[in-house]
Design a protein around this motif. Structure first.
Motif, mmCIF file in Angstrom:
data_model
loop_
_atom_site.group_PDB
_atom_site.id
_atom_site.type_symbol
_atom_site.label_atom_id
_atom_site.label_comp_id
_atom_site.label_asym_id
_atom_site.label_seq_id
_atom_site.Cartn_x
_atom_site.Cartn_y
_atom_site.Cartn_z
ATOM 1 N N LEU A 304 0.842 -1.110 -0.298
ATOM 2 C CA LEU A 304 0.167 -0.672 -0.214
ATOM 3 C C LEU A 304 0.818 1.351 0.365
ATOM 4 C CD1 LEU A 304 -2.333 -1.468 2.929
ATOM 5 C CD2 LEU A 304 -3.271 -1.804 -0.130
ATOM 6 N N GLN A 305 0.705 2.295 -0.677
ATOM 7 C CA GLN A 305 1.787 3.268 -1.319
ATOM 8 C C GLN A 305 0.503 4.797 -0.498
ATOM 9 O OE1 GLN A 305 3.582 3.466 -4.617
ATOM 10 N NE2 GLN A 305 4.376 2.406 -4.484
ATOM 11 N N LEU A 306 0.747 5.994 0.122
ATOM 12 C CA LEU A 306 -0.240 6.663 0.459
ATOM 13 C C LEU A 306 0.700 7.986 0.178
ATOM 14 C CD1 LEU A 306 -2.593 7.701 1.847
ATOM 15 C CD2 LEU A 306 -1.064 7.557 4.347
ATOM 16 N N ARG A 307 0.105 8.936 -0.378
ATOM 17 C CA ARG A 307 0.966 10.720 -0.406
ATOM 18 C C ARG A 307 -0.282 11.283 0.122
ATOM 19 N NH1 ARG A 307 2.150 6.996 -4.912
ATOM 20 N NH2 ARG A 307 4.202 7.042 -6.030
ATOM 21 N N THR A 308 0.749 12.049 -0.281
ATOM 22 C CA THR A 308 -0.268 13.910 0.081
ATOM 23 C C THR A 308 0.042 14.624 -0.102
ATOM 24 O OG1 THR A 308 0.530 12.918 2.951
ATOM 25 C CG2 THR A 308 -0.612 15.487 2.639
ATOM 26 N N HIS A 317 5.666 15.961 -1.375
ATOM 27 C CA HIS A 317 6.687 14.771 -1.532
ATOM 28 C C HIS A 317 6.533 13.900 0.347
ATOM 29 C CE1 HIS A 317 8.364 16.910 -5.312
ATOM 30 N NE2 HIS A 317 7.768 18.152 -4.308
ATOM 31 N N GLU A 318 5.261 14.539 0.282
ATOM 32 C CA GLU A 318 5.425 13.339 1.640
ATOM 33 C C GLU A 318 4.912 11.419 1.470
ATOM 34 O OE1 GLU A 318 5.949 13.900 4.718
ATOM 35 O OE2 GLU A 318 5.071 11.880 6.013
ATOM 36 N N ASN A 351 4.901 26.909 -5.270
ATOM 37 C CA ASN A 351 4.061 25.686 -4.794
ATOM 38 C C ASN A 351 4.696 25.177 -3.351
ATOM 39 O OD1 ASN A 351 4.209 25.253 -6.951
ATOM 40 N ND2 ASN A 351 5.764 24.168 -8.025
ATOM 41 N N ARG A 352 5.522 25.431 -2.529
ATOM 42 C CA ARG A 352 6.186 24.732 -1.548
ATOM 43 C C ARG A 352 4.772 25.412 -0.410
ATOM 44 N NH1 ARG A 352 10.394 23.224 1.780
ATOM 45 N NH2 ARG A 352 9.962 24.191 4.821
ATOM 46 N N ARG A 643 8.761 0.179 5.045
ATOM 47 C CA ARG A 643 8.318 1.746 5.632
ATOM 48 C C ARG A 643 9.569 2.740 4.620
ATOM 49 N NH1 ARG A 643 7.753 4.016 10.681
ATOM 50 N NH2 ARG A 643 5.788 2.469 10.285
ATOM 51 N N LYS A 644 8.953 3.216 3.650
ATOM 52 C CA LYS A 644 10.022 4.890 3.635
ATOM 53 C C LYS A 644 9.132 5.460 2.923
ATOM 54 C CE LYS A 644 11.873 6.177 -0.826
ATOM 55 N NZ LYS A 644 13.309 5.330 -2.053
ATOM 56 N N THR A 645 9.377 6.827 3.771
ATOM 57 C CA THR A 645 8.916 7.878 4.331
ATOM 58 C C THR A 645 9.579 9.115 3.680
ATOM 59 O OG1 THR A 645 7.380 7.121 5.462
ATOM 60 C CG2 THR A 645 7.657 9.572 5.306
ATOM 61 N N THR A 646 9.266 9.618 2.588
ATOM 62 C CA THR A 646 10.169 10.903 2.361
ATOM 63 C C THR A 646 9.322 12.506 2.852
ATOM 64 O OG1 THR A 646 11.482 9.732 0.951
ATOM 65 C CG2 THR A 646 11.739 12.010 0.283
ATOM 66 N N GLN A 647 10.059 12.651 2.922
ATOM 67 C CA GLN A 647 9.229 14.664 3.338
ATOM 68 C C GLN A 647 10.501 15.495 2.471
ATOM 69 O OE1 GLN A 647 8.559 15.957 6.777
ATOM 70 N NE2 GLN A 647 7.740 14.483 7.508
#
Length: 647
Positions: A304-308, A317-318, A351-352, A643-647
């Motif tokens: 499962l993948q989750l993006r914000t 980019h979360e 954009n940020r 798990r891979k989480t990137t901010q």
């Protein structure tokens, strides 16, 4: 990247060739209306054939022992559970002339309605064994008594093979499973031979249930309440209905609480959450995969993948991704994210900036990797939490972890629940005793107020050893109130007594403080909210799973500190928000309850648990996404969560 672990623990797992499958972290807030526990409607099917009139080695007849075992089930059954009773073999003799009628002889003694203990006890006491053993027919009749929708269970006790087949019992349950019936059958062999054991094992394993040997009356009386507790632990996905969309702009707004949707293979679903300035948002999704057989290890992976996303669908980019191998063991997979973008102030039209400050954010869930044999669509529980900004946040410095102290006094009986939702309540520095079936993942919860911390260990008692038949993977995992995994340990159990953690005195927390979330010490960040913390204990099925491996007695040694500190004050937008609290209509974690504190609740549950049944406590303060977890052992393989989480 995979979740880091201490080198000593990795070495232990590698040397043991142990399988480790952690329950992924989740984050949630309570619904406006407090949910209630759900127990799977369950039918007990009791063998009352002529052979049950025979003597038991421990004295009396087999039927007398079976009645005493059912008394134990009835006495311990939680209020609100739906337990029915059917019996076969009571209406005829077992002569050849009576076979045609005897093979249809199944009596529904009590329908699966909210339990009436006196009536059920009286009904079982009136049974007299005399006839044939129509197990297949009895399973059909029992299934007909259960609801048409949702999880349901049958617990079958028999002292021999079906003497009336066809229909073959194993074929009956396979046909029911083929019609999409969410039915789990657990079987207990009461002094059976190898042929009967094989038949009863087939019935159980064809539905994802368990087979348990009970060679004598004493074992049956101990076993049947435990097996029935397992049956009642089945969990049905729940929540406020919601339908995600293919793109962000029409996505439904999900309020704080628990929601229920479905998701298809390779599908992406969008949901919106309104997050006020300064608030922290929590979003998680849980999918429970069904048990399947014959799936190769290389084709047994789901992710499962989750993006914000922020304003105008801006990618923030979360990114969070969760993957599990051996999904066919019937596991839940949870992906979760904590979004802090609303804490920041908007600075301009960049954009940020679209991912900063208060506003509407979008969470996109995707079932990205799909294993073979799974249904086209599966239920998904969505958990949403919005925690407002806090003022007067309390102490800043992180205190040392709690030191473990050996508990004193008598053991306190407790029964773990099959999910976060029905976790068994434990309270205070004691030793708690339970028994875990092979293939179970059970949960306990303990409340920590601001400034409190805990330390615990789990002792797995010795059981008879029989080669690979008793080799299981065992583990314990510790979770925060948001279902974030704090710590874990795992090893292989061969029947010899084992303790987890294996290389430390205990798994422990720092004292709970709001400001721990910003601590430099990584291990302290998850202990930033007061409330219910969760201890999970797993005993996998044995390497050679013929259903006869004994259940495992465990002891949970717990140390809880007494010191309580002042917690944070939350910044509410209105009096109504203040009334509802920061967690959607429930009291905030750490806030005293109107109906008694955790100690009184725990005492009530542990008293009831002495009868070896599922606890009857209310649901947790924060809405949860528990599911029944039956995780299979892989010796020489690896069940992983990454798990891979990137901010």
């Amino acid at each position: 990247m995979s979740r880091p672990a201490r080198p000593a623990k990795l070495l232990t797992a590698a040397l043991a060739a142990a399988t480790f499958l952690a329950l992924p972290a989740t984050a949630a807030q309570a619904q406006e209306a407090e949910p209630k526990e759900q127990y799977a409607p369950t039918m007990l099917v009791l063998d009352a054939s002529g052979s049950m009139a025979g003597e038991d080695p421990s004295g009396g007849t087999k039927m007398d022992a079976a009645k005493r075992a059912v008394h134990g089930v009835v006495e311990a059954a939680p209020t609100g559970s739906q337990v029915g009773l059917a019996a076969y073999g009571t209406g005829t003799g077992n002569s050849a002339a009576e076979k045609a009628r005897g093979c249809q002889d199944v009596t529904v003694v009590h329908e699966p309605q909210p339990i009436k203990k006196d009536a059920l006890t009286k009904a079982v006491d009136g049974l007299s064994p005399s006839g044939y053993t129509p197990i297949g027919k009895a399973l059909q009749v029992a299934a007909e008594q259960l609801p048409e929708d949702g999880p349901r269970s049958i617990v079958l006790v028999s002292d021999g093979e079906d003497t009336c087949a066809p229909p073959e019992p194993c074929e009956v349950v396979k046909q029911l499973d083929g019609r999409g019936v969410e039915l789990v059958v657990h079987t207990v062999g009461f002094g059976v031979d190898d042929a009967a054991r094989k038949q009863l094992t087939c019935v159980a394993q064809s539905t994802g249930g368990t087979y348990t040997d009970a060679p004598d009356a004493k074992t049956l009386e101990q076993t049947l309440p435990r097996v029935t507790a397992t049956a009642l632990r089945n969990y049905e996905p729940a929540g406020t209905p919601i339908t995600g969309t293919e793109t962000y702009d029409p996505a439904p707004a999900a309020k704080p609480g628990q929601h229920l949707d479905t998701i298809g293979q390779k599908e992406k679903r969008y949901y919106a959450v309104d997050v006020p300035q300064g608030a922290t948002a929590y979003f998680s999704a849980t999918v429970s995969f069904p048990r399947l057989s014959g799936v190769s290890m290389t084709d047994d992976i789901n992710s499962l993948q989750l993006r914000t996303y922020g304003e105008n669908g801006q990618d923030c980019h979360e990114f969070a991704s969760e993957m599990a191998t051996r999904s066919s063991d019937g596991i839940p997979l949870t992906v979760a994210t904590t979004w802090k973008g609303a804490i920041e102030e908007k600075t301009g039209e960049t954009n940020r900036d679209r991912c900063q400050g208060g506003g509407r954010y979008y969470f996109a869930l995707e079932w990205a990797t799909v294993s073979s044999g799974v249904p086209e669509r599966l239920p998904v529980e969505l958990l949403v939490g919005v925690e407002p900004a806090a003022t007067e946040t309390g102490p800043v410095a992180v205190k040392p972890k709690v030191e473990f102290s050996e508990p004193s006094g008598a053991d306190i009986p407790v029964v773990g629940g099959g999910s976060f939702n029905v976790a068994g309540v434990i309270d205070g520095s004691h030793t708690y005793a339970d028994t875990v079936q092979r293939g179970e993942f059970v949960f306990y919860k303990v409340k920590l107020d601001w400034g409190q911390g805990l330390a615990y260990r789990v002792r797995f008692d010795e059981t008879p050893k029989d080669g690979t038949r008793t080799v299981s993977n065992i583990s314990t995992t510790f979770y925060s109130p948001y279902r974030e995994e704090i710590d874990w340990d795992t090893t292989v159990y061969t029947g010899e007594a084992k303790t987890l953690p294996a290389n430390d005195p205990a798994i422990s927390t720092v004292p709970v403080r709001y400001n721990n979330r910003d601590a430099d010490v990584r291990d302290a960040r998850s202990q930033s909210v007061a409330g219910w913390y969760y201890i999970a204990v797993k005993v996998s099925p044995p390497h050679t799973d013929d259903g006869t491996a004994p259940s495992v007695p465990i002891k949970l040694d717990l140390t809880v500190t007494d010191e309580i500190e002042q917690g944070p004050s939350y910044q509410f937008a209105s009096d109504e928000d203040r009334k509802n609290g920061p967690f959607g209509g429930q009291r905030a974690p750490g806030t005293p309850a109107d109906d008694g504190d955790a100690r009184s609740e725990a005492n009530q549950v542990n008293t009831a648990a002495s009868t070896s049944m599922v606890s009857t406590t209310g649901w947790i303060v924060i809405a949860s996404a528990g599911v029944l977890v039956l995780v299979a052992l892989l010796v020489g393989g690896l069940a992983v969560r990454r798990r891979k989480t990137t901010q």
